[in-house]
Design a protein around this motif. Structure first.
Motif, PDB file in Angstrom:
ATOM      1  N   LEU A   1      53.413  -3.598  35.518  1.00  0.00           N
ATOM      2  CA  LEU A   1      54.287  -2.550  35.007  1.00  0.00           C
ATOM      3  C   LEU A   1      54.779  -1.763  36.204  1.00  0.00           C
ATOM      4  CD1 LEU A   1      55.501  -0.814  32.703  1.00  0.00           C
ATOM      5  CD2 LEU A   1      53.385   0.504  32.738  1.00  0.00           C
ATOM      6  N   LEU A   2      56.090  -1.594  36.311  1.00  0.00           N
ATOM      7  CA  LEU A   2      56.699  -0.839  37.390  1.00  0.00           C
ATOM      8  C   LEU A   2      57.206   0.479  36.824  1.00  0.00           C
ATOM      9  CD1 LEU A   2      57.638  -0.885  40.398  1.00  0.00           C
ATOM     10  CD2 LEU A   2      59.822  -1.759  39.541  1.00  0.00           C
ATOM     11  N   LEU A   3      56.623   1.576  37.282  1.00  0.00           N
ATOM     12  CA  LEU A   3      57.083   2.907  36.889  1.00  0.00           C
ATOM     13  C   LEU A   3      58.000   3.436  37.980  1.00  0.00           C
ATOM     14  CD1 LEU A   3      53.787   4.558  35.594  1.00  0.00           C
ATOM     15  CD2 LEU A   3      55.624   3.554  34.251  1.00  0.00           C
ATOM     16  N   ARG A   4      59.105   4.082  37.581  1.00  0.00           N
ATOM     17  CA  ARG A   4      60.069   4.623  38.540  1.00  0.00           C
ATOM     18  C   ARG A   4      60.480   6.017  38.101  1.00  0.00           C
ATOM     19  NH1 ARG A   4      65.438   5.447  39.653  1.00  0.00           N
ATOM     20  NH2 ARG A   4      66.188   4.738  41.685  1.00  0.00           N
ATOM     21  N   THR A   5      60.506   6.927  39.068  1.00  0.00           N
ATOM     22  CA  THR A   5      61.009   8.264  38.816  1.00  0.00           C
ATOM     23  C   THR A   5      61.804   8.719  40.025  1.00  0.00           C
ATOM     24  OG1 THR A   5      60.432  10.476  38.004  1.00  0.00           O
ATOM     25  CG2 THR A   5      59.025   9.560  39.736  1.00  0.00           C
ATOM     26  N   GLU A   6      62.584   9.769  39.867  1.00  0.00           N
ATOM     27  CA  GLU A   6      63.337  10.320  40.991  1.00  0.00           C
ATOM     28  C   GLU A   6      62.883  11.746  41.246  1.00  0.00           C
ATOM     29  OE1 GLU A   6      67.564   9.818  40.866  1.00  0.00           O
ATOM     30  OE2 GLU A   6      67.402   7.648  40.611  1.00  0.00           O
ATOM     31  N   VAL A   7      62.687  12.056  42.538  1.00  0.00           N
ATOM     32  CA  VAL A   7      62.235  13.375  42.965  1.00  0.00           C
ATOM     33  C   VAL A   7      63.372  14.021  43.747  1.00  0.00           C
ATOM     34  CG1 VAL A   7      60.505  14.661  44.259  1.00  0.00           C
ATOM     35  CG2 VAL A   7      59.879  12.520  43.156  1.00  0.00           C
ATOM     36  N   GLU A   8      63.844  15.149  43.266  1.00  0.00           N
ATOM     37  CA  GLU A   8      64.904  15.888  43.947  1.00  0.00           C
ATOM     38  C   GLU A   8      64.287  16.765  45.029  1.00  0.00           C
ATOM     39  OE1 GLU A   8      66.465  18.092  40.720  1.00  0.00           O
ATOM     40  OE2 GLU A   8      67.312  16.339  39.731  1.00  0.00           O
ATOM     41  N   ALA A   9      65.088  17.155  45.996  1.00  0.00           N
ATOM     42  CA  ALA A   9      64.622  18.063  47.040  1.00  0.00           C
ATOM     43  C   ALA A   9      64.153  19.364  46.386  1.00  0.00           C
ATOM     44  CB  ALA A   9      65.738  18.344  48.035  1.00  0.00           C
ATOM     45  N   GLY A  10      63.008  19.843  46.823  1.00  0.00           N
ATOM     46  CA  GLY A  10      62.453  21.077  46.269  1.00  0.00           C
ATOM     47  C   GLY A  10      61.507  20.867  45.102  1.00  0.00           C
ATOM     48  N   ARG A  11      61.425  19.659  44.568  1.00  0.00           N
ATOM     49  CA  ARG A  11      60.505  19.350  43.467  1.00  0.00           C
ATOM     50  C   ARG A  11      59.276  18.642  44.020  1.00  0.00           C
ATOM     51  NH1 ARG A  11      62.657  18.453  38.201  1.00  0.00           N
ATOM     52  NH2 ARG A  11      60.475  18.603  37.630  1.00  0.00           N
ATOM     53  N   GLN A  12      58.165  18.720  43.301  1.00  0.00           N
ATOM     54  CA  GLN A  12      56.925  18.087  43.725  1.00  0.00           C
ATOM     55  C   GLN A  12      56.584  16.910  42.826  1.00  0.00           C
ATOM     56  OE1 GLN A  12      54.033  21.243  43.654  1.00  0.00           O
ATOM     57  NE2 GLN A  12      54.461  21.797  45.771  1.00  0.00           N
ATOM     58  N   LEU A  13      56.072  15.856  43.445  1.00  0.00           N
ATOM     59  CA  LEU A  13      55.634  14.664  42.729  1.00  0.00           C
ATOM     60  C   LEU A  13      54.177  14.843  42.330  1.00  0.00           C
ATOM     61  CD1 LEU A  13      56.227  11.648  41.944  1.00  0.00           C
ATOM     62  CD2 LEU A  13      55.177  11.064  44.135  1.00  0.00           C
ATOM     63  N   PRO A  14      53.848  14.723  41.050  1.00  0.00           N
ATOM     64  CA  PRO A  14      52.438  14.768  40.649  1.00  0.00           C
ATOM     65  C   PRO A  14      51.691  13.552  41.210  1.00  0.00           C
ATOM     66  CG  PRO A  14      53.872  15.111  38.759  1.00  0.00           C
ATOM     67  CD  PRO A  14      54.742  14.660  39.892  1.00  0.00           C
ATOM     68  N   SER A  15      50.535  13.773  41.776  1.00  0.00           N
ATOM     69  CA  SER A  15      49.751  12.713  42.391  1.00  0.00           C
ATOM     70  C   SER A  15      49.096  11.828  41.342  1.00  0.00           C
ATOM     71  CB  SER A  15      48.672  13.324  43.283  1.00  0.00           C
ATOM     72  OG  SER A  15      47.840  12.323  43.800  1.00  0.00           O
ATOM     73  N   VAL A  16      49.104  10.517  41.601  1.00  0.00           N
ATOM     74  CA  VAL A  16      48.412   9.559  40.733  1.00  0.00           C
ATOM     75  C   VAL A  16      47.130   9.053  41.397  1.00  0.00           C
ATOM     76  CG1 VAL A  16      50.487   8.845  39.477  1.00  0.00           C
ATOM     77  CG2 VAL A  16      49.803   7.611  41.550  1.00  0.00           C
ATOM     78  N   ALA A  17      46.754   9.654  42.523  1.00  0.00           N
ATOM     79  CA  ALA A  17      45.542   9.234  43.231  1.00  0.00           C
ATOM     80  C   ALA A  17      44.283   9.504  42.412  1.00  0.00           C
ATOM     81  CB  ALA A  17      45.451   9.930  44.586  1.00  0.00           C
ATOM     82  N   GLY A  18      44.335  10.415  41.462  1.00  0.00           N
ATOM     83  CA  GLY A  18      43.203  10.646  40.574  1.00  0.00           C
ATOM     84  C   GLY A  18      43.012   9.514  39.569  1.00  0.00           C
ATOM     85  N   LEU A  19      44.079   8.754  39.323  1.00  0.00           N
ATOM     86  CA  LEU A  19      44.014   7.619  38.403  1.00  0.00           C
ATOM     87  C   LEU A  19      43.677   6.326  39.143  1.00  0.00           C
ATOM     88  CD1 LEU A  19      47.217   8.437  36.320  1.00  0.00           C
ATOM     89  CD2 LEU A  19      44.846   8.935  35.721  1.00  0.00           C
ATOM     90  N   TRP A  20      44.286   6.132  40.302  1.00  0.00           N
ATOM     91  CA  TRP A  20      44.037   4.971  41.152  1.00  0.00           C
ATOM     92  C   TRP A  20      43.787   5.494  42.561  1.00  0.00           C
ATOM     93  CZ3 TRP A  20      48.435   5.024  37.966  1.00  0.00           C
ATOM     94  CH2 TRP A  20      48.383   4.167  36.864  1.00  0.00           C
ATOM     95  N   ALA A  21      42.571   5.392  43.045  1.00  0.00           N
ATOM     96  CA  ALA A  21      42.212   5.934  44.359  1.00  0.00           C
ATOM     97  C   ALA A  21      43.049   5.312  45.476  1.00  0.00           C
ATOM     98  CB  ALA A  21      40.725   5.723  44.628  1.00  0.00           C
TER      99      ALA A  21
END
Length: 190
Positions: A82-102
């Motif tokens: 499964l390929l998930l894709r999102t777009e992050v604009e300047a000034g916005r923060q990406l929520p981390s997925v490291a808590g789900l997959w180390a």
């Protein structure tokens, strides 16, 4: 997995799910990024992390203003991804997925350092020294070495005299315009 992944579109508002050539891709809004990742792991069984990458999603004239973040995860039993894709604009923060997959922590650190994507938490430097200014994989980053010394490889289009005279000479990526910095002079000491 495509029938189960259609459930992702119902659970995450604004998600668009498509399957082509055996690959399911879900375009999700930034606000639904973490919910979509959690759904992929917990409900769809995609517990195997493959990779997380970033690319410049800026339109011409807006380089570096928007980045696409891609996350590829796999179901270990069926090996379907499964390929998930999102777009992050300047000034916005990406929520981390490291808590789900180390394993995603390294990839997120690379995204922060190389592209300038902001995460919802601080990360340590990965590849570059603390004193380094800029983000080397962004299209708006100037490669100073291309200014100081000419490219050692083949000539660029238009430099060998064989192209049509009407062709405009295009600079390779990373080469700044002539007004930037000192230039290399071939016979400077003569």
């Amino acid at each position: 997995m495509s029938a189960a992944s259609q459930d992702l579109a119902a659970r995450v508002p604004g998600a668009e799910v498509r399957t082509a050539f055996g690959q399911t891709t879900a375009h999700v809004p930034l606000d639904g990024w973490l919910a979509a990742a959690r759904h992929a792991r917990d409900d769809l069984g995609c517990t195997q992390f493959d990779w997380l990458g970033v690319e410049d999603a800026g339109r011409p004239g807006a380089v570096g203003a928007r980045h696409a973040v891609l996350l590829h995860v796999l179901h270990p039993g069926t090996r379907q991804g499964l390929l998930l894709r999102t777009e992050v604009e300047a000034g916005r923060q990406l929520p981390s997925v490291a808590g789900l997959w180390a394993g995603a922590a390294w990839h997120e650190r690379e995204a922060v350092e190389m592209f300038g994507v902001a995460l919802d938490h601080d990360v340590a430097h990965l590849l570059l020294p603390d004193s380094f200014a800029g983000h080397p994989l962004r299209k708006d980053f100037v490669l100073a070495s291309r200014v100081v010394r000419p490219w050692p490889g083949r000539l660029e289009p238009g430099e060998d005299g064989t192209s049509a005279p009407s062709r405009r000479r295009a600079a390779p990526p990373g080469v700044p315009d002539p007004s930037w910095g000192p230039r290399y002079e071939e016979n400077a000491d003569e």
